[in-house]
Design an enzyme around this catalytic site. Structure first.
Site, PDB file in Angstrom:
ATOM      1  N   TYR A   1     -42.906 -12.789 -55.718  1.00 22.71           N
ATOM      2  CA  TYR A   1     -44.016 -13.287 -54.903  1.00 22.71           C
ATOM      3  C   TYR A   1     -44.845 -12.198 -54.227  1.00 22.71           C
ATOM      4  CZ  TYR A   1     -41.586 -17.685 -55.554  1.00 22.71           C
ATOM      5  OH  TYR A   1     -40.984 -18.784 -56.107  1.00 22.71           O
TER       6      TYR A   1
ATOM      7  N   HIS B   1     -49.591 -22.097 -58.635  1.00 23.33           N
ATOM      8  CA  HIS B   1     -48.253 -21.510 -58.583  1.00 23.33           C
ATOM      9  C   HIS B   1     -48.394 -19.998 -58.643  1.00 23.33           C
ATOM     10  CE1 HIS B   1     -46.393 -25.390 -59.022  1.00 23.33           C
ATOM     11  NE2 HIS B   1     -47.232 -25.638 -60.005  1.00 23.33           N
TER      12      HIS B   1
END
Length: 142
Positions: free
Chosen positions: A23, A98
């Site tokens: 991330y 996403h």
């Protein structure tokens, strides 16, 4: 001026510290500031919750008060019929976002319950997916 709501679901409050190899190391709040500067011609709002009902309430609100939604439902993407129903119940377009490529992850993440109600999906492009989503809404209004 376009009014866009960015909604992040569970565990996305941990961006910057959660699994940085997936991330990244930037918090969403830091990234949101750059989005606001880069898309100064839009009114951007941000909401994050780990609670499904709060996300649903915000989606309902978006249907009344916004021109579009960027939604990263996190793990609820794969489990929440209620969030899918909330998206179906509003008339503004919702883009599914996403950060990671859900198709390169565990098999259970390959199925999105919400996709059928969304205008489209951006997956696997990191935080830049939000930028592309905003560009989509900007181009949609031209």
């Amino acid at each position: 001026m376009l009014k866009i709501l960015i909604i992040n679901g569970p565990n996305l409050n941990l961006l910057g510290t959660r699994e940085p190899h997936i991330y990244g190391s930037q918090t969403f709040e830091e990234f949101f500031e750059t989005l606001q500067a880069d898309f100064a011609n839009m009114e951007l709002h941000y909401f994050q919750s780990n609670i499904e009902g709060e996300l649903i309430n915000k989606i309902h609100e978006a249907g009344r008060d916004f021109d579009g939604v960027l939604l990263n439902a996190g793990g609820y993407t794969h489990t929440s019929v209620a969030i899918s129903d909330a998206i179906a119940g509003i008339s503004v377009p919702v883009l599914e976002i996403h950060i990671s490529n859900i198709y390169k992850r565990e098999t259970f993440r390959h199925k999105s319950i919400i996709s059928q109600e969304c205008a489209g999906m951006i997956s696997g492009l990191g935080l830049q997916g939000y930028r592309l989503g905003l560009q989509y809404f900007q181009d949609l209004k031209k």
